[in-house]
Design a protein around this motif. Sequence first.
Motif, PDB file in Angstrom:
ATOM      1  N   SER A  96      14.077  -8.454   3.909  1.00 53.75           N
ATOM      2  CA  SER A  96      12.929  -8.156   3.041  1.00 53.75           C
ATOM      3  C   SER A  96      11.927  -7.214   3.698  1.00 53.75           C
ATOM      4  O   SER A  96      11.058  -6.652   3.038  1.00 53.75           O
ATOM      5  CB  SER A  96      12.226  -9.454   2.628  1.00 53.75           C
ATOM      6  N   LYS A  97      12.050  -7.037   5.019  1.00 51.62           N
ATOM      7  CA  LYS A  97      11.181  -6.124   5.766  1.00 51.62           C
ATOM      8  C   LYS A  97      12.024  -5.012   6.414  1.00 51.62           C
ATOM      9  O   LYS A  97      11.705  -4.529   7.502  1.00 51.62           O
ATOM     10  CB  LYS A  97      10.425  -6.888   6.858  1.00 51.62           C
ATOM     11  N   ALA A  98      13.069  -4.605   5.730  1.00 53.68           N
ATOM     12  CA  ALA A  98      14.009  -3.635   6.293  1.00 53.68           C
ATOM     13  C   ALA A  98      13.333  -2.333   6.682  1.00 53.68           C
ATOM     14  O   ALA A  98      13.750  -1.673   7.639  1.00 53.68           O
ATOM     15  CB  ALA A  98      15.134  -3.359   5.290  1.00 53.68           C
ATOM     16  N   GLU A  99      12.273  -1.969   5.973  1.00 48.25           N
ATOM     17  CA  GLU A  99      11.574  -0.721   6.286  1.00 48.25           C
ATOM     18  C   GLU A  99      11.052  -0.710   7.722  1.00 48.25           C
ATOM     19  O   GLU A  99      11.054   0.337   8.383  1.00 48.25           O
ATOM     20  CB  GLU A  99      10.402  -0.502   5.323  1.00 48.25           C
ATOM     21  N   ASP A 100      10.631  -1.869   8.215  1.00 46.39           N
ATOM     22  CA  ASP A 100      10.097  -1.942   9.573  1.00 46.39           C
ATOM     23  C   ASP A 100      11.179  -1.627  10.608  1.00 46.39           C
ATOM     24  O   ASP A 100      10.961  -0.865  11.556  1.00 46.39           O
ATOM     25  CB  ASP A 100       9.506  -3.332   9.848  1.00 46.39           C
ATOM     26  N   GLY A 101      12.351  -2.231  10.429  1.00 44.35           N
ATOM     27  CA  GLY A 101      13.453  -1.959  11.344  1.00 44.35           C
ATOM     28  C   GLY A 101      13.934  -0.523  11.240  1.00 44.35           C
ATOM     29  O   GLY A 101      14.253   0.113  12.250  1.00 44.35           O
ATOM     30  N   LYS A 112      30.554 -12.016 -10.704  1.00 43.87           N
ATOM     31  CA  LYS A 112      29.429 -12.402 -11.558  1.00 43.87           C
ATOM     32  C   LYS A 112      28.112 -12.520 -10.809  1.00 43.87           C
ATOM     33  O   LYS A 112      27.062 -12.198 -11.347  1.00 43.87           O
ATOM     34  CB  LYS A 112      29.747 -13.749 -12.231  1.00 43.87           C
ATOM     35  N   ALA A 113      28.167 -12.981  -9.589  1.00 45.48           N
ATOM     36  CA  ALA A 113      26.932 -13.247  -8.858  1.00 45.48           C
ATOM     37  C   ALA A 113      26.240 -11.945  -8.479  1.00 45.48           C
ATOM     38  O   ALA A 113      26.850 -10.883  -8.393  1.00 45.48           O
ATOM     39  CB  ALA A 113      27.242 -14.075  -7.618  1.00 45.48           C
ATOM     40  N   VAL A 114      24.943 -12.050  -8.244  1.00 49.93           N
ATOM     41  CA  VAL A 114      24.182 -10.898  -7.754  1.00 49.93           C
ATOM     42  C   VAL A 114      23.631 -11.234  -6.373  1.00 49.93           C
ATOM     43  O   VAL A 114      23.547 -12.393  -5.975  1.00 49.93           O
ATOM     44  CB  VAL A 114      23.033 -10.513  -8.714  1.00 49.93           C
ATOM     45  N   MET A 115      23.258 -10.190  -5.664  1.00 49.67           N
ATOM     46  CA  MET A 115      22.751 -10.365  -4.293  1.00 49.67           C
ATOM     47  C   MET A 115      21.594  -9.404  -4.068  1.00 49.67           C
ATOM     48  O   MET A 115      21.433  -8.398  -4.761  1.00 49.67           O
ATOM     49  CB  MET A 115      23.863 -10.078  -3.281  1.00 49.67           C
ATOM     50  N   ARG A 116      20.791  -9.733  -3.056  1.00 51.24           N
ATOM     51  CA  ARG A 116      19.740  -8.816  -2.625  1.00 51.24           C
ATOM     52  C   ARG A 116      20.347  -7.748  -1.728  1.00 51.24           C
ATOM     53  O   ARG A 116      21.241  -8.033  -0.927  1.00 51.24           O
ATOM     54  CB  ARG A 116      18.648  -9.564  -1.863  1.00 51.24           C
ATOM     55  N   ALA A 117      19.854  -6.543  -1.857  1.00 53.94           N
ATOM     56  CA  ALA A 117      20.353  -5.449  -1.035  1.00 53.94           C
ATOM     57  C   ALA A 117      19.275  -4.390  -0.882  1.00 53.94           C
ATOM     58  O   ALA A 117      18.300  -4.363  -1.637  1.00 53.94           O
ATOM     59  CB  ALA A 117      21.612  -4.844  -1.653  1.00 53.94           C
ATOM     60  N   ILE A 118      19.459  -3.539   0.115  1.00 56.05           N
ATOM     61  CA  ILE A 118      18.601  -2.368   0.321  1.00 56.05           C
ATOM     62  C   ILE A 118      19.439  -1.137  -0.013  1.00 56.05           C
ATOM     63  O   ILE A 118      20.567  -1.006   0.471  1.00 56.05           O
ATOM     64  CB  ILE A 118      18.129  -2.272   1.786  1.00 56.05           C
ATOM     65  N   GLN A 119      18.896  -0.249  -0.834  1.00 57.20           N
ATOM     66  CA  GLN A 119      19.631   0.970  -1.140  1.00 57.20           C
ATOM     67  C   GLN A 119      18.664   2.138  -1.280  1.00 57.20           C
ATOM     68  O   GLN A 119      17.454   1.957  -1.345  1.00 57.20           O
ATOM     69  CB  GLN A 119      20.484   0.821  -2.394  1.00 57.20           C
ATOM     70  N   TYR A 120      19.222   3.343  -1.308  1.00 56.87           N
ATOM     71  CA  TYR A 120      18.401   4.521  -1.572  1.00 56.87           C
ATOM     72  C   TYR A 120      19.142   5.459  -2.513  1.00 56.87           C
ATOM     73  O   TYR A 120      20.376   5.414  -2.629  1.00 56.87           O
ATOM     74  CB  TYR A 120      17.950   5.219  -0.296  1.00 56.87           C
TER      75      TYR A 120
END
Length: 330
Positions: free
Chosen positions: A308-313, A4-12
Amino acid sequence: MAGKAVMRAIQYNSYAGGAAGLKHVHVPVPTPRKDEVLLKVEASSLNAFDWKIKKGVARPILPRKFPYIPATDVAGEIIEVGSEVKNFKAGDNVVAILNHFSGGGLAEFAVAKESLTASRPLEVSAAEGAGLPLAGLTAFEALTQSAGVNLDGSGQQKNILITAASGGVGHYAVQLAKLGNSHVTATCGARNIEFVKSLGADEVLDYKTPDGAALKSPSGRKYDAVIHCATGIPWSTFEPNLAKNGKVIDLTPGPSAMLTFAWQKLTFSKKQLVPLLVIPKGENLVFLVKLLKGGKIKTLIDSKHLLSKAEDGWAKSADGHATGKIILEP
């Protein structure tokens, strides 16, 4: 919770776009299968293969489908275990390597196979642990399986060359090779020479100098094996520097490397280029974590970035000049 829970993630959603193609999303927390653990991710690390997948180097095999959450190296706390998991329980701190087909590392939660998960002792931070899996296992397999180095130091001393020795795989390879009583020659950029020496390398070459570009050992040694972590070096540069039965273990073989490999097989060449295909094994990850705990090896962290700044890494990893590992934290 998991269903049920949601999470933050990075995807393409496509191969193109580089760091700009990464999307910040909210997705359901994954549910562990019977042989998996669900962990709350405290740190994940980027490998060159992550951004190469996005560039399409493994298409159409990887990723298995879009949208895709990248990264495979994680450390965190187990929240839930599958019905057949025997060796872990909720609350355990672990390091794990995820499957490249499904990915999942750049997220607040991830599922990992029990068989590819290792306990993380208090002496090893989440960031240090997360840096280890793919890079450490690649260095381990290249040295022990392909180069024949015994990490207990037994056997005849080998002369090993490690290219791009200040990078993720390279900095582990130098340390592991020295554990195996090897004589290590290493290449890196000028700014990292002292760092690579501090890892134990016996000789360090600036790859931009004539001798560095030619890969010549300052002491005139011929290499029993080359752990080739860089790209763009032709076989003709390696060949005169190899011992009679020397081999180049290519971690990222391209089409020309594969042609060289095939030709050498056909002609029974004693000097060989060997492509490395890493098949992660849980027992090897456990072994490497123990080395970290005991201070036998260390993870050098180039930089830390918030999820939240994954683009930098991501951009820094793709630039190719990181010293050690790039870590992302929630």
